[in-house]
Enzyme design. Structure first.
Site, PDB file in Angstrom:
ATOM      1  N   CYS A   8     -20.146  -7.214 -19.273  1.00  0.00           N
ATOM      2  CA  CYS A   8     -20.932  -8.154 -20.090  1.00  0.00           C
ATOM      3  C   CYS A   8     -22.348  -7.631 -20.298  1.00  0.00           C
ATOM      4  O   CYS A   8     -23.329  -8.400 -20.253  1.00  0.00           O
ATOM      5  CB  CYS A   8     -20.967  -9.551 -19.457  1.00  0.00           C
ATOM      6  SG  CYS A   8     -19.369 -10.360 -19.405  1.00  0.00           S
TER       7      CYS A   8
ATOM      8  N   ASP B 293     -33.389 -14.635 -14.333  1.00  0.00           N
ATOM      9  CA  ASP B 293     -31.960 -14.791 -14.108  1.00  0.00           C
ATOM     10  C   ASP B 293     -31.648 -14.286 -12.695  1.00  0.00           C
ATOM     11  O   ASP B 293     -31.594 -13.087 -12.444  1.00  0.00           O
ATOM     12  CB  ASP B 293     -31.175 -13.988 -15.154  1.00  0.00           C
ATOM     13  CG  ASP B 293     -29.674 -14.083 -14.946  1.00  0.00           C
ATOM     14  OD1 ASP B 293     -29.235 -14.753 -13.987  1.00  0.00           O
ATOM     15  OD2 ASP B 293     -28.929 -13.471 -15.735  1.00  0.00           O
TER      16      ASP B 293
ATOM     17  N   LYS C 219     -21.171 -17.210  -7.402  1.00  0.00           N
ATOM     18  CA  LYS C 219     -21.534 -15.915  -6.812  1.00  0.00           C
ATOM     19  C   LYS C 219     -22.166 -16.096  -5.430  1.00  0.00           C
ATOM     20  O   LYS C 219     -22.353 -15.136  -4.696  1.00  0.00           O
ATOM     21  CB  LYS C 219     -22.496 -15.173  -7.739  1.00  0.00           C
ATOM     22  CG  LYS C 219     -21.902 -14.803  -9.097  1.00  0.00           C
ATOM     23  CD  LYS C 219     -22.880 -13.985  -9.912  1.00  0.00           C
ATOM     24  CE  LYS C 219     -22.488 -13.920 -11.386  1.00  0.00           C
ATOM     25  NZ  LYS C 219     -21.233 -13.229 -11.647  1.00  0.00           N
TER      26      LYS C 219
ATOM     27  N   GLN D 252     -27.483 -12.644  -9.651  1.00  0.00           N
ATOM     28  CA  GLN D 252     -27.103 -11.644  -8.658  1.00  0.00           C
ATOM     29  C   GLN D 252     -28.032 -11.658  -7.449  1.00  0.00           C
ATOM     30  O   GLN D 252     -27.592 -11.553  -6.307  1.00  0.00           O
ATOM     31  CB  GLN D 252     -27.108 -10.248  -9.291  1.00  0.00           C
ATOM     32  CG  GLN D 252     -26.108 -10.057 -10.416  1.00  0.00           C
ATOM     33  CD  GLN D 252     -24.661 -10.087  -9.942  1.00  0.00           C
ATOM     34  OE1 GLN D 252     -24.356  -9.786  -8.787  1.00  0.00           O
ATOM     35  NE2 GLN D 252     -23.766 -10.459 -10.837  1.00  0.00           N
TER      36      GLN D 252
ATOM     37  N   HIS E 154     -27.637  -9.090 -18.845  1.00  0.00           N
ATOM     38  CA  HIS E 154     -26.268  -9.577 -19.075  1.00  0.00           C
ATOM     39  C   HIS E 154     -26.240 -10.277 -20.433  1.00  0.00           C
ATOM     40  O   HIS E 154     -27.262 -10.779 -20.898  1.00  0.00           O
ATOM     41  CB  HIS E 154     -25.937 -10.563 -17.951  1.00  0.00           C
ATOM     42  CG  HIS E 154     -24.527 -11.036 -17.873  1.00  0.00           C
ATOM     43  ND1 HIS E 154     -24.024 -12.003 -18.712  1.00  0.00           N
ATOM     44  CD2 HIS E 154     -23.511 -10.707 -17.037  1.00  0.00           C
ATOM     45  CE1 HIS E 154     -22.753 -12.248 -18.390  1.00  0.00           C
ATOM     46  NE2 HIS E 154     -22.417 -11.460 -17.382  1.00  0.00           N
TER      47      HIS E 154
END
Length: 415
Positions: A370, A206, A232, A209, A128
């Protein structure tokens, strides 16, 4: 809820806690397939945040009155919850930020300030923008280099190529997504951690998600930094988390200066508070942190493995359904994936498809997500993306497929 919910009722029980999913859009039942952008919020999160403002709110840490002390206790209790949620070694390693983007920027600025010219940061083609641009800024500021690990045609990381990029020992940090927000690719973080450490690099993951779709165990992942965002994870916007190893956080200079993060201040110099407060300058997002705590409590009532199994089954159903549409092209076929599926539909632009679906009450995402470099690598300018959450249902997929059929009829594409 007071007990763990029976798996047989899991999906319906989970969904009923989200009031917005009972709304209608354009007179149609609301079908929400954009959870990778932001998840909807359960009633308990909404109420927890409202209750703070109604009955228990004051600024934290510095007040000597009842409200401040009790709000401080509620705020700091969430730090403990997050540490347990991630299986972090200690609660002081949990830093509250505004979101994943700020958490990555914090590491890029603070850890990055310890790097020397000639060293490098490694990212991947899956990232991203929030895990690309902070490292470009660091590169331009400090004279390091930025290396990019490629993916395979299926959308998996090419681990041999990654190892080759690490092998000269100049990479100080690898920054890698745990799950692609475009392809759904789940990356083998434990193997990547072993590779990074073998060649002397630290690893930032990261988890924006992945933390939504599966239980995260930091001890097993063996990363050095992990970030995620609250919105999220069925929590509010405006709150994110950075976890880092104590020795690294203590060696890093502050990211921002101000109140809360100091031990002592004179006009000549200042000294810093211990972690985590060294990295939490100013009045923190008190209400949002408490909302995140409510989201974690909510998830804790459910069997995460069962939620993941339900979502995996639904993802397979979605892929199979799209596979029956001649004009549909599913982007990527990673070996392990979460509930994110990108696709194109013949000559219909994804933006046109998204608008037409919206008229039928169906929310998907369209565009570059993104991830412009990844789009370029995949040879597409944009995709449509359907993303699932634990409240997604078979009916959501049926609504999407009916919407796609109507779009094909309207645009005269592929029927």
């Amino acid at each position: 809820m007071s007990d763990v919910v029976s798996p047989t009722l899991l999906n319906d029980d989970f969904r009923r806690h989200f009031p917005i999913l009972r709304e209608k859009v354009h007179g149609r039942p609301f079908t929400y397939l954009d959870s990778a952008a932001s998840a909807q919020k359960p009633e308990v999160v909404i109420e927890a945040m409202a209750e703070v403002m109604r009955h228990q709110y004051a600024n934290i840490h510095r007040g000597l009155h009842y409200m401040s002390e009790h709000t401080t206790e509620a705020y700091e209790a969430v730090r403990t919850k997050v540490a347990r949620f991630l299986n972090a070694p200690c609660r002081e390693e949990i830093i509250f930020t505004r979101n994943s983007t700020e958490a990555i920027n914090l590491v890029a600025y603070s850890f990055g300030s310890l790097l020397k010219p000639g060293q490098a940061v490694l990212i991947t083609e899956l990232e991203h923008h929030s895990n690309i641009i902070p490292w470009q800024l660091l590169r331009d500021r400090c004279g390091i280099s930025l290396r990019v690990a490629p993916i395979t045609p299926e959308g998996d990381l090419d681990l041999d190529a990654m190892e080759a990029l690490l092998s000269d020992g100049k990479v100080a940090l690898a920054a890698v997504t745990h799950m692609s927000n475009v392809l759904g690719t789940l990356t083998p973080i434990s193997r990547i951690a072993a590779l990074a450490h073998q060649y002397g690099a630290k690893l930032l993951v990261d988890g924006s998600q992945s933390v939504v779709h599966e239980a995260v165990d930091l001890e097993k992942l063996d990363a050095d930094f992990f970030v995620f965002t609250g919105h999220k994870l069925y929590g509010p916007t405006g709150i994110g988390v950075l976890w880092g190893r104590t020795a690294l956080l203590e060696a890093m200079p502050p990211f921002m200066g101000g109140g809360e993060m100091i031990e002592s201040v004179t006009f000549e110099s200042s000294s810093w508070a211990p972690i985590p407060h060294k990295f939490e300058a100013g009045t923190p997002p008190i209400i949002e942190v408490i909302g995140l705590g409510a989201a974690i409590d909510f998830l804790g009532k459910y069997d995460r493995a069962q939620l993941r199994a339900e979502e995996q089954s639904l993802t397979k159903t979605l892929l199979a359904a799209l596979g029956t549409v001649k004009a549909a092209r599913i982007i990527g076929a990673p070996a392990q994936r979460g509930g994110v599926v990108s696709f194109t539909l013949g000559n219909i632009h994804p933006h046109d498809l998204a608008v037409l679906l919206d008229q039928q009450g169906i929310a998907i995402r369209a565009g570059q997500h993104c991830a412009e470099p990844l789009m370029r690598r995949l040879g597409v300018t944009a995709t449509a993306r359907a993303s699932l959450a634990a409240y997604s249902t078979q009916q959501d997929i049926e609504a999407l497929m009916a919407g796609i059929e109507k779009a094909q009829f309207v645009f005269g594409e592929g029927l």
